[in-house]
Write an enzyme that holds these catalytic residues in place. Structure first.
Site, PDB file in Angstrom:
ATOM      1  N   SER A 252     -18.754  14.912   6.573  1.00  0.00           N
ATOM      2  CA  SER A 252     -19.377  13.627   6.279  1.00  0.00           C
ATOM      3  C   SER A 252     -20.365  13.741   5.112  1.00  0.00           C
ATOM      4  O   SER A 252     -19.976  14.167   4.023  1.00  0.00           O
ATOM      5  CB  SER A 252     -20.058  13.091   7.547  1.00  0.00           C
TER       6      SER A 252
ATOM      7  N   ASP B 108     -10.586   5.856   9.165  1.00  0.00           N
ATOM      8  CA  ASP B 108     -12.020   6.130   9.233  1.00  0.00           C
ATOM      9  C   ASP B 108     -12.783   4.904   8.737  1.00  0.00           C
ATOM     10  O   ASP B 108     -12.665   4.516   7.575  1.00  0.00           O
ATOM     11  CB  ASP B 108     -12.333   7.348   8.361  1.00  0.00           C
TER      12      ASP B 108
ATOM     13  N   HIS C 163     -13.762   8.830  12.281  1.00  0.00           N
ATOM     14  CA  HIS C 163     -14.807   9.575  11.574  1.00  0.00           C
ATOM     15  C   HIS C 163     -15.273  10.734  12.442  1.00  0.00           C
ATOM     16  O   HIS C 163     -15.880  10.535  13.496  1.00  0.00           O
ATOM     17  CB  HIS C 163     -15.989   8.665  11.238  1.00  0.00           C
TER      18      HIS C 163
END
Length: 386
Positions: A200, A331, A360
């Site tokens: 991320s 996502d 995600h």
């Protein structure tokens, strides 16, 4: 009928691998026994989870079939303890040039006494740290792999109870702390190969760092997961008002961010920053903190300038080490529209994996759910340190 459905569904879960052509793919190593091995060769011979027709798919857990469900489930079990995530750490603190502090949590394993063993440096996303379930799972998988990795997790300022010693916070594009950590680990382990693995926001920092370093990069390779290449696209996505953001993602991130701000309240603030403390302390959205705190302290003229400067998309073309990015097409936090797909077809050093499902930081498969990511990460990291 059941067999047909399974084949049909498996085909819909097949991953997509994008990289430069076989002829233009960059050489990753050259040995007497193998000759010249390119990134293309390495992926198709040493990463079967990404290239073998029978294995190259990410089939989601049946009751977690959407990106939304994958993301929520992964977020809710972020503190889960199980045998796949059973790790312990020894902490090392590093003080940065501006007085800020980051921490390195080294995975402890008595069997790893080889000073030349390859090292994987792992980095979490915003508010994340060595304590997250998915981080611990990946750390354990790497440490117990045939490659015999030593594994260390880089913790951002203020995360995982790292002391807050500077008013300068980390942000989505702040690479200086990680750069200092790499130099430190490299100096202490001059003969060990280093690999970066990040998730991320950490993936954006790692990507940007490698691109900034260009030919000077000392990493043997890197893997990123759910990288928000275009920070403006990602910030707009997580600022939308919907169930995921309002009740899961934003509250989880903001709890960590606000705890860090409160822990750093003893630090002196420069009046020139003109911070609206009340607005910051009452913020419910990360974008408010970025606009009122990070943008001002870090000297950006506007939040749009901050997003542009922080985005790693500008540095993808400059990557010169073997690099694998894994992103999910469903996502909602780092949407597919922010992925620079075309760049992965032209830079011979990089490859992109797109999974139809995964959400995600989910990528949960099987019953009970297990994290699919560990296998491709271990395969790629092992291949680049050969």
């Amino acid at each position: 009928m059941v067999c047909y459905f399974r084949k049909w569904y498996a085909a819909r879960c097949r991953i997509q691998l994008l990289l430069a052509s076989e002829k233009t793919s960059a050489v990753v190593r050259h040995t007497e026994s193998e000759g010249m091995v390119t990134l293309h060769d390495m992926l198709y011979t040493e990463c079967p989870s990404l290239t073998d027709p029978e294995r190259a798919h990410m089939t989601p857990t049946p009751y977690l079939a959407t990106g939304l469900l994958q993301t929520i489930y992964a977020t809710l079990r972020v503190r889960l303890r199980d045998k796949e995530s059973d790790v312990s750490y020894v902490r090392e603190l590093l003080v940065m040039a501006d007085g800020g502090t980051v921490s390195l949590d080294w995975h402890t394993d008595a069997s790893l006494d080889n000073a030349d063993a390859p090292i994987v440096m792992v980095m979490a996303g915003v508010g994340g740290s060595s304590r997250e379930h998915y981080i611990r799972v990946v750390v354990r998988a790497l440490a117990h792999s045939a490659a015999g990795f030593r594994v260390v997790v880089f913790n951002h300022r203020g995360t995982a109870h790292t002391p807050i010693t500077s008013a300068r916070p980390y942000d989505q594009g702040f690479t200086e702390d990680f750069r200092a950590a790499v130099k430190h680990v490299r100096a202490a382990n001059p003969d060990a190969k280093l690999v970066g693995v990040a998730f991320s926001m950490g993936a954006n920092i790692l990507t940007k760092y490698i691109g900034e370093e260009g030919p000077r990069c000392t990493l043997a390779g890197a893997v990123t997961v759910c990288c928000p290449f275009d920070v403006k696209v990602t910030s707009a996505a997580i600022d939308e008002s919907n169930m995921l953001n309002n009740h899961v993602f934003q509250p989880a991130v903001m709890r960590t961010v606000m705890r860090a701000i409160e822990r750093g309240s003893h630090l002196p603030l420069d009046p020139a920053w003109n911070l609206d403390i009340d607005k910051i302390m009452s913020a419910k959205r990360l974008s408010v903190v970025e606009k009122e705190l990070i943008t001002k302290i870090c000297g950006h003229k506007s939040i749009d300038e901050y997003y542009e400067n922080a985005s790693s998309i500008r540095y993808v073309d400059s990557i010169e080490v073997p690099f694998l990015a894994i992103n999910s097409l469903d996502d909602r936090i780092t949407p597919a529209r922010g992925i620079p797909v075309d760049k992965f077809k032209t830079n011979p050093n990089i490859a992109l994996v797109l999974t139809p499902h995964g959400g995600h930081l989910g990528f949960l498969t099987g019953i009970p759910p297990r994290i699919w990511l560990t296998t491709p990460i271990v395969e790629f990291a092992s291949a680049v340190v050969k």
